[in-house]
Design a protein around this motif. Sequence first.
Motif, mmCIF file in Angstrom:
data_model
loop_
_atom_site.group_PDB
_atom_site.id
_atom_site.type_symbol
_atom_site.label_atom_id
_atom_site.label_comp_id
_atom_site.label_asym_id
_atom_site.label_seq_id
_atom_site.Cartn_x
_atom_site.Cartn_y
_atom_site.Cartn_z
ATOM 1 N N HIS A 166 2.641 63.004 -23.150
ATOM 2 C CA HIS A 166 1.510 63.228 -22.252
ATOM 3 C C HIS A 166 0.368 63.859 -23.049
ATOM 4 C CE1 HIS A 166 4.309 62.539 -18.950
ATOM 5 N NE2 HIS A 166 5.105 63.454 -19.471
ATOM 6 N N GLU A 170 2.347 71.246 -20.410
ATOM 7 C CA GLU A 170 3.096 71.309 -19.156
ATOM 8 C C GLU A 170 4.248 72.309 -19.241
ATOM 9 O OE1 GLU A 170 5.055 67.993 -16.100
ATOM 10 O OE2 GLU A 170 4.865 67.525 -18.242
ATOM 11 N N ALA A 229 1.481 58.720 -18.704
ATOM 12 C CA ALA A 229 2.435 58.876 -19.799
ATOM 13 C C ALA A 229 2.208 57.735 -20.785
ATOM 14 C CB ALA A 229 3.870 58.850 -19.273
ATOM 15 N N SER A 236 -0.041 52.761 -22.419
ATOM 16 C CA SER A 236 0.376 53.433 -21.202
ATOM 17 C C SER A 236 1.779 52.999 -20.807
ATOM 18 C CB SER A 236 -0.593 53.126 -20.061
ATOM 19 O OG SER A 236 -0.122 53.675 -18.844
ATOM 20 N N ASP A 244 -4.002 55.404 -24.149
ATOM 21 C CA ASP A 244 -4.538 56.633 -24.719
ATOM 22 C C ASP A 244 -5.704 56.295 -25.661
ATOM 23 O OD1 ASP A 244 -5.071 59.049 -25.936
ATOM 24 O OD2 ASP A 244 -3.058 59.352 -26.723
#
Length: 250
Positions: A166, A170, A229, A236, A244
Amino acid sequence: MMGSRYVVYTADVTPEAQARPVLTESFGCAYLTQTVLTISGGTALFESGQHEELLFVLHGRGRLLLDGGEHDFGPESGIYIGPGETYRFDVTEPTEIVSVRVLNPAGDEVAVGDRRTVSPLDAQEIGKATAGREYRILADPSTGFRSGTHFVGDVPPGEAAPVHYHRYNEVIYILQGNGILHIDGERNPLYPGACIHLPARTLHQVENTGDEPMREVAVFVPAGSPAAAYLPDGTSAYPTQPDDPQGGVR
């Protein structure tokens, strides 16, 4: 597994009064820290300091008193606390809460919607993510949480999602189920009370090894979609999300 660089188990952390500090700055958490709070009864007073704070009620019931207002809460409720706020819990039954603090909250450059202080999980819409996963968002900029996204996700049994990363930082708390976190050469068992620190752009894979959905509550910064993700080459992992733009990781 002992000595993980990414996972701490709540039961292994010695409580400090009402708190178990599970994911801390000393553990390497530069953006988010995570603490498990236990309130056996009566009242408990807290301050957010300079942080935005996201709370998730594991069990218990009571009333939150904040800025002259009163908010009832029960199990599986998300709670948003802004910077510089003092709040009090009056609990009617023993309560356990996962608290996540944003160490460096976003500034006024992030537009926010009307604030929602308490968000019952069962009142939130279900979204879809990689490998049959589902999620429900408790707080994000649209509900007043400026810095990130607070959500609960379900990882179904069966084939694991591919190895991915990611773009956000997190922290995660496992609510139910059993599994394995494969990350950076580690193979970490997951079960209720496992706490995960997941730095941005770190390749990993979560495998559900049980026969029921593995449920997690998480906060990530900056805000975005839990479905965002990426495979190691930057493609992706979920068709509704773009690739990305910074390319992949190895």
